[in-house]
Design a protein around this motif. Sequence first.
Motif, short mmCIF file in Angstrom:
data_model
loop_
_atom_site.label_atom_id
_atom_site.label_comp_id
_atom_site.label_asym_id
_atom_site.label_seq_id
_atom_site.Cartn_x
_atom_site.Cartn_y
_atom_site.Cartn_z
N CYS A 87 -0.20 8.70 -2.09
CA CYS A 87 0.69 8.39 -3.23
C CYS A 87 0.88 9.56 -4.16
O CYS A 87 1.64 9.47 -5.13
CB CYS A 87 0.10 7.22 -4.01
N ILE A 101 -0.40 -3.68 -5.87
CA ILE A 101 -0.10 -2.42 -5.18
C ILE A 101 -1.37 -1.56 -5.13
O ILE A 101 -1.96 -1.25 -6.17
CB ILE A 101 1.03 -1.65 -5.91
N ALA A 116 -2.65 2.11 -4.29
CA ALA A 116 -2.10 3.45 -4.14
C ALA A 116 -3.26 4.40 -3.89
O ALA A 116 -4.23 4.41 -4.66
CB ALA A 116 -1.34 3.85 -5.40
N GLU A 129 5.56 7.47 -6.53
CA GLU A 129 5.98 6.51 -5.49
C GLU A 129 5.52 5.07 -5.82
O GLU A 129 6.36 4.16 -5.87
CB GLU A 129 5.47 6.96 -4.12
N PRO A 130 4.21 4.83 -6.03
CA PRO A 130 3.83 3.44 -6.31
C PRO A 130 4.45 2.89 -7.59
O PRO A 130 4.78 1.70 -7.66
CB PRO A 130 2.30 3.49 -6.41
N TYR A 131 4.64 3.73 -8.61
CA TYR A 131 5.26 3.22 -9.84
C TYR A 131 6.74 2.91 -9.59
O TYR A 131 7.28 1.97 -10.18
CB TYR A 131 5.11 4.21 -10.99
N VAL A 171 -0.82 -1.59 -10.37
CA VAL A 171 -1.17 -0.57 -9.38
C VAL A 171 -2.65 -0.20 -9.51
O VAL A 171 -3.13 0.10 -10.60
CB VAL A 171 -0.31 0.71 -9.56
N TRP A 202 0.86 -1.19 0.00
CA TRP A 202 0.00 0.00 0.00
C TRP A 202 0.89 1.23 0.00
O TRP A 202 1.75 1.37 0.88
CB TRP A 202 -0.89 -0.01 1.24
N SER A 203 0.65 2.10 -0.98
CA SER A 203 1.29 3.41 -0.99
C SER A 203 0.20 4.40 -0.56
O SER A 203 -0.68 4.75 -1.35
CB SER A 203 1.82 3.72 -2.40
#
Length: 308
Positions: A137, A164, A166, A142-144, A220, A133-134
């Motif tokens: 985000c 993921i 986000a 950040e998540p990528y 994501v 978990w971002s």
Amino acid sequence: MAKAASRSALEHSRIVDPAGIIPDLSRPEFEAFRALILARTGIALGPHKRALLQVRLGTRLRALGLASFGNYRHLLVEQDPEGDELARLVNAVTTNKTEFYREARHFTYLAQQWVPEALERAARDGQRIIRIWSAGCSSGEEPYTIAMTLADALPQAAGWSLRILASDINTEVLSRATAGIYRFEDVRPIPRAVLRRHFLRGRGTQAGLVRIRPELRQLVRFRSINLIEDGWPIETPFDLIFCRNVLIYFDRPTQQRVLERLVECLKEGGRLVLGHSEGVHGMVSGLRPAGSTIYHKESHHAGDHPDR
Ligand SMILES: C[S@@+](CC[C@H](N)C(=O)[O-])C[C@H]1O[C@@H](n2cnc3c(N)ncnc32)[C@H](O)[C@@H]1O
């Protein structure tokens, strides 16, 4: 002295932005907006943020054709049943600074420490699903970055499933994140080989832009989640939670509440990653440091394997 004070009050009330003069945000109005923003977002604006708020909310006033901040607050409180304008207010007041590979040591940790441990664990228990978990985000960098780091560090053919989540409170940055389109200058921190592997380069009208490749993009899932609201839509605990540079905007009681809930959403043995100026000290138990602003959730049961 009195002259200087009244000159500064005048300068304050006549802030001019490129599109015109913004009306005065009086101190009582500022306090009322501060309280509203704190209650809805957890963001605790300092008393010195009056001019900033005046400019940021001034754009909403102009867009709505309103003459004063009092009118705007009335609209928010009395005439916004669906919360559409509140969402725009939130979009206007959040700080969304982010970048690919921000605080790069966290991604080095992922690739060099966390993945080898995950591989060892998978060899023992056969578990090859990774949930991350971002939280907060922003526009997706950040998540990528997490997705690129793990996609490159995990063995391709070994059947790993990477999921993921986000999330952010700001709907505008979430739309940008979902589109996965960035300017070429935004992706400069990304090594060339990684860029080639995970991005498509725009041509013609899209020149100067890059787009995340669909196979990375589909790892994501973006959602709007307000971290200070109850009922987060989380069903399965995470192996990793990134919540970086979000808690700094909250006051300490809010930080503590959010941290406690984040820790509940972590698997035992999972890791919580915070921003460089954030920490958990004195706010939650059951975590031990595992690196620079990285925390390891300990097992409830003494004698369990620490990484399980
Ligand atoms: C400075 S950015 C950090 C982005 C990214 N985590 C990083 O470190 O690069 C902070 C993000 O937190 C989000 N945020 C602020 N308050 C929030 C809340 N109550 N719930 C969810 N997100 C929030 C903001 O919209 C913003 O996108």
